[in-house]
Each structure stands twice: as structure tokens, then as C-alpha cells.
Design an enzyme around this catalytic site. Structure first.
Site, PDB file in Angstrom:
ATOM      1  N   ARG A 284      -1.543 -14.304   4.198  1.00 14.77           N
ATOM      2  CA  ARG A 284      -2.223 -13.690   5.350  1.00 14.77           C
ATOM      3  C   ARG A 284      -1.402 -13.885   6.630  1.00 14.77           C
ATOM      4  O   ARG A 284      -1.354 -12.996   7.474  1.00 14.77           O
ATOM      5  CB  ARG A 284      -3.628 -14.298   5.538  1.00 14.77           C
ATOM      6  CG  ARG A 284      -4.599 -14.087   4.384  1.00 14.77           C
ATOM      7  CD  ARG A 284      -5.272 -12.754   4.287  1.00 14.77           C
ATOM      8  NE  ARG A 284      -5.822 -12.206   5.484  1.00 14.77           N
ATOM      9  CZ  ARG A 284      -6.590 -11.114   5.511  1.00 14.77           C
ATOM     10  NH1 ARG A 284      -6.915 -10.484   4.369  1.00 14.77           N
ATOM     11  NH2 ARG A 284      -7.032 -10.622   6.620  1.00 14.77           N
TER      12      ARG A 284
ATOM     13  N   ASN B  23      -1.705   0.023   7.238  1.00 11.27           N
ATOM     14  CA  ASN B  23      -1.180  -1.289   7.634  1.00 11.27           C
ATOM     15  C   ASN B  23      -0.333  -1.967   6.556  1.00 11.27           C
ATOM     16  O   ASN B  23      -0.171  -3.186   6.570  1.00 11.27           O
ATOM     17  CB  ASN B  23      -2.321  -2.189   8.145  1.00 11.27           C
ATOM     18  CG  ASN B  23      -3.394  -2.414   7.107  1.00 11.27           C
ATOM     19  OD1 ASN B  23      -3.246  -2.022   5.948  1.00 11.27           O
ATOM     20  ND2 ASN B  23      -4.472  -3.060   7.512  1.00 11.27           N
TER      21      ASN B  23
ATOM     22  N   LYS C 219       0.827  -1.209   0.000  1.00 13.60           N
ATOM     23  CA  LYS C 219       0.000   0.000   0.000  1.00 13.60           C
ATOM     24  C   LYS C 219       0.865   1.265   0.000  1.00 13.60           C
ATOM     25  O   LYS C 219       2.070   1.215   0.285  1.00 13.60           O
ATOM     26  CB  LYS C 219      -0.938  -0.023   1.211  1.00 13.60           C
ATOM     27  CG  LYS C 219      -1.947  -1.187   1.209  1.00 13.60           C
ATOM     28  CD  LYS C 219      -2.885  -1.042   2.410  1.00 13.60           C
ATOM     29  CE  LYS C 219      -3.858  -2.210   2.510  1.00 13.60           C
ATOM     30  NZ  LYS C 219      -4.786  -2.043   3.659  1.00 13.60           N
TER      31      LYS C 219
ATOM     32  N   HIS D 246      -2.024  -5.443   1.634  1.00 11.25           N
ATOM     33  CA  HIS D 246      -3.318  -6.109   1.448  1.00 11.25           C
ATOM     34  C   HIS D 246      -3.055  -7.528   0.984  1.00 11.25           C
ATOM     35  O   HIS D 246      -2.110  -7.769   0.222  1.00 11.25           O
ATOM     36  CB  HIS D 246      -4.140  -5.385   0.366  1.00 11.25           C
ATOM     37  CG  HIS D 246      -5.316  -6.205  -0.136  1.00 11.25           C
ATOM     38  ND1 HIS D 246      -6.529  -6.200   0.498  1.00 11.25           N
ATOM     39  CD2 HIS D 246      -5.427  -7.070  -1.173  1.00 11.25           C
ATOM     40  CE1 HIS D 246      -7.355  -7.025  -0.150  1.00 11.25           C
ATOM     41  NE2 HIS D 246      -6.711  -7.567  -1.167  1.00 11.25           N
TER      42      HIS D 246
ATOM     43  N   TYR E 101     -11.922  -2.822  -2.850  1.00 11.38           N
ATOM     44  CA  TYR E 101     -12.485  -2.383  -1.561  1.00 11.38           C
ATOM     45  C   TYR E 101     -13.956  -1.948  -1.621  1.00 11.38           C
ATOM     46  O   TYR E 101     -14.473  -1.436  -0.623  1.00 11.38           O
ATOM     47  CB  TYR E 101     -11.640  -1.234  -0.997  1.00 11.38           C
ATOM     48  CG  TYR E 101     -10.284  -1.675  -0.490  1.00 11.38           C
ATOM     49  CD1 TYR E 101     -10.178  -2.585   0.565  1.00 11.38           C
ATOM     50  CD2 TYR E 101      -9.102  -1.173  -1.049  1.00 11.38           C
ATOM     51  CE1 TYR E 101      -8.934  -2.989   1.030  1.00 11.38           C
ATOM     52  CE2 TYR E 101      -7.858  -1.568  -0.579  1.00 11.38           C
ATOM     53  CZ  TYR E 101      -7.782  -2.476   0.468  1.00 11.38           C
ATOM     54  OH  TYR E 101      -6.561  -2.880   0.944  1.00 11.38           O
TER      55      TYR E 101
ATOM     56  N   THR F  33      -5.017  -7.351  10.835  1.00 10.75           N
ATOM     57  CA  THR F  33      -5.372  -6.079  10.186  1.00 10.75           C
ATOM     58  C   THR F  33      -4.857  -4.875  10.992  1.00 10.75           C
ATOM     59  O   THR F  33      -4.401  -3.886  10.410  1.00 10.75           O
ATOM     60  CB  THR F  33      -6.916  -5.984  10.045  1.00 10.75           C
ATOM     61  OG1 THR F  33      -7.392  -7.162   9.385  1.00 10.75           O
ATOM     62  CG2 THR F  33      -7.322  -4.747   9.260  1.00 10.75           C
TER      63      THR F  33
ATOM     64  N   GLU G 145     -10.010 -10.394  -7.451  1.00 14.43           N
ATOM     65  CA  GLU G 145      -9.127  -9.233  -7.273  1.00 14.43           C
ATOM     66  C   GLU G 145      -8.010  -9.199  -8.328  1.00 14.43           C
ATOM     67  O   GLU G 145      -7.669  -8.130  -8.849  1.00 14.43           O
ATOM     68  CB  GLU G 145      -8.520  -9.258  -5.867  1.00 14.43           C
ATOM     69  CG  GLU G 145      -9.550  -9.008  -4.774  1.00 14.43           C
ATOM     70  CD  GLU G 145      -8.952  -9.025  -3.366  1.00 14.43           C
ATOM     71  OE1 GLU G 145      -9.612  -8.505  -2.452  1.00 14.43           O
ATOM     72  OE2 GLU G 145      -7.836  -9.558  -3.188  1.00 14.43           O
TER      73      GLU G 145
HETATM   74  P1  ADP Z   1      -7.709  -6.999   5.848  1.00 13.46           P
HETATM   75  O1  ADP Z   1      -6.944  -5.936   5.071  1.00 13.46           O
HETATM   76  O2  ADP Z   1      -6.883  -7.557   6.965  1.00 13.46           O
HETATM   77  O3  ADP Z   1      -8.309  -8.053   4.953  1.00 13.46           O
HETATM   78  P2  ADP Z   1     -10.380  -5.860   6.089  1.00 13.46           P
HETATM   79  O4  ADP Z   1     -10.751  -6.597   4.849  1.00 13.46           O
HETATM   80  O5  ADP Z   1     -11.287  -5.977   7.258  1.00 13.46           O
HETATM   81  O6  ADP Z   1      -8.917  -6.257   6.590  1.00 13.46           O
HETATM   82  O7  ADP Z   1     -10.256  -4.310   5.764  1.00 13.46           O
HETATM   83  C1  ADP Z   1      -9.676  -3.870   4.562  1.00 13.46           C
HETATM   84  C2  ADP Z   1      -8.872  -2.624   4.861  1.00 13.46           C
HETATM   85  O8  ADP Z   1      -9.739  -1.573   5.265  1.00 13.46           O
HETATM   86  C3  ADP Z   1      -7.873  -2.776   5.989  1.00 13.46           C
HETATM   87  O9  ADP Z   1      -6.654  -3.373   5.594  1.00 13.46           O
HETATM   88  C4  ADP Z   1      -7.683  -1.330   6.403  1.00 13.46           C
HETATM   89  O10 ADP Z   1      -6.846  -0.654   5.466  1.00 13.46           O
HETATM   90  C5  ADP Z   1      -9.103  -0.795   6.259  1.00 13.46           C
HETATM   91  N1  ADP Z   1      -9.836  -0.932   7.524  1.00 13.46           N
HETATM   92  C6  ADP Z   1     -10.545  -2.008   7.941  1.00 13.46           C
HETATM   93  N2  ADP Z   1     -11.096  -1.810   9.165  1.00 13.46           N
HETATM   94  C7  ADP Z   1     -10.698  -0.564   9.528  1.00 13.46           C
HETATM   95  C8  ADP Z   1     -10.910   0.251  10.706  1.00 13.46           C
HETATM   96  N3  ADP Z   1     -11.646  -0.167  11.724  1.00 13.46           N
HETATM   97  N4  ADP Z   1     -10.345   1.483  10.727  1.00 13.46           N
HETATM   98  C9  ADP Z   1      -9.603   1.933   9.689  1.00 13.46           C
HETATM   99  N5  ADP Z   1      -9.362   1.239   8.558  1.00 13.46           N
HETATM  100  C10 ADP Z   1      -9.897  -0.003   8.472  1.00 13.46           C
HETATM  101 MG    MG Z   2      -9.891  -8.004   3.601  1.00 13.10          MG
END
Ligand code: ADP
Ligand code: MG
Length: 143
Positions: free
Chosen positions: A87, A114, A11, A117, A51, A93, A128
């Protein structure tokens, strides 16, 4: 065991901090192979492809601006159990909850910054990957 592919995104926060090589190196050391790779700034359409399912969440506007704020590196990674392996290397996350040694614990700073992705299932991965790559751009060992 079946060889899988998964989508990885380095990212904009991690690209900005010069972590591209560090992150790819972690994948390679853990047995994931780069089968396609490019740098891009996410278009609206590409962003929604990855997203769009988060639309309406409180963090969605921040996520939208963040992913358009600079270049990302997008990759197809290949290995046995590539989805789960990616993962595991990424970690939780929320970097503050991620296990030490994971990318997010070491290189991320907050849930909304973070670093990486990774697709959450083989079905999501196929969808994706198709958002970001043509079949000619992907060079898996399987062909
Ligand atoms: P992951 O990336 O671990 O698959 P998610 O699919 O739940 O997690 O979320 C996608 C992305 O959206 C996260 O990596 C993060 O960038 C953002 N995100 C998710 N939940 C939050 C949150 N509570 N606050 C801020 N950003 C979030
Ligand atoms: Mg996700």
C-alpha cells in the site's frame, strides 16, 4: 516479524501503457517478492470477488467496464508486512493526492485509472488471493 502475502493487480490502464515491468521492478526493489503471477481479463465472478463490496457506489459501473476492458496482471506478493508495504509503494487511491515516487502518483492518472490494486488487510488478502489463484499456483518462500 511475520511474513505476509498480499494481492497486487496491475490494472488495465497500466498494462495498456506498457508499465508491467516498471511496476514489478518497484515491488522487487522495495523487498516484495513475486510468489505467483498471471495475466488475465477479469471475469464477472473474479471482478465481484475483488470489487463486489463497492456495488452501489457511483463509480461502480465505470469500474466494472474498466476492469473488463483489457488484461490485468495479478500477483501474490510476499514479504514482512507485505500488505502495508504494498500500500505504501502504491500510494493514495487518488493519484493527484499520492506522494511523489509512489506508483499511483507516477503512473496513474485519476482515481478511476490508478494503475494498481492492493489488498487492504491480511484477511482481505487471503480472500482476494483465493478468488484468483489455486494453492498450486502460489510459490511462497515458506512453501
Ligand atoms: P484502493 O484501491 O486504494 O483500495 P478503494 O478500495 O476505496 O481504494 O476503491 C477501489 C477502487 O475503486 C479504486 O482503486 C478505484 O479504482 C475505484 N474508486 C474508488 N473510489 C472512487 C471514486 N471516488 N471515483 C472513481 N473510482 C473510484
Ligand atoms: Mg480497496
Amino acid at each position: 516479524m511475520t511474513v505476509e502475502v498480499t494481492l497486487s493487480i496491475i490494472k488495465p490502464d497500466a498494462v495498456h501503457k506498457n508499465y508491467i515491468g516498471e511496476i514489478i521492478s518497484r515491488f522487487e526493489k522495495d523487498g516484495l517478492r513475486v510468489a505467483a503471477l498471471k495475466m488475465l481479463v477479469f471475469s464477472r465472478q473474479q471482478f465481484l470477488g475483488i470489487y463486489g463490496g463497492h456495488e452501489g457506489r457511483p463509480y461502480f459501473e465505470d469500474l466494472t467496464a474498466f476492469m473488463a476492458s483489457g488484461p490485468s496482471v495479478v500477483m501474490v506478493l510476499e514479504s514482512e508486512q507485505a500488505v502495508a508495504r504494498n500500500r505504501a509503494i502504491m500510494g493514495h487511491t487518488n493519484p493527484k493526492l499520492a506522494a511523489p515516487g509512489t506508483i499511483r502518483a507516477d503512473l496513474g492518472t485519476a482515481t478511476n485509472r490508478n494503475a494498481v490494486h492492493g489488498s487492504d488487510s491480511t484477511e482481505t488478502a487471503q480472500r482476494e488471493i483465493a478468488c484468483l489463484f489455486s494453492s498450486e499456483e502460489i510459490r511462497t518462500l515458506g512453501g
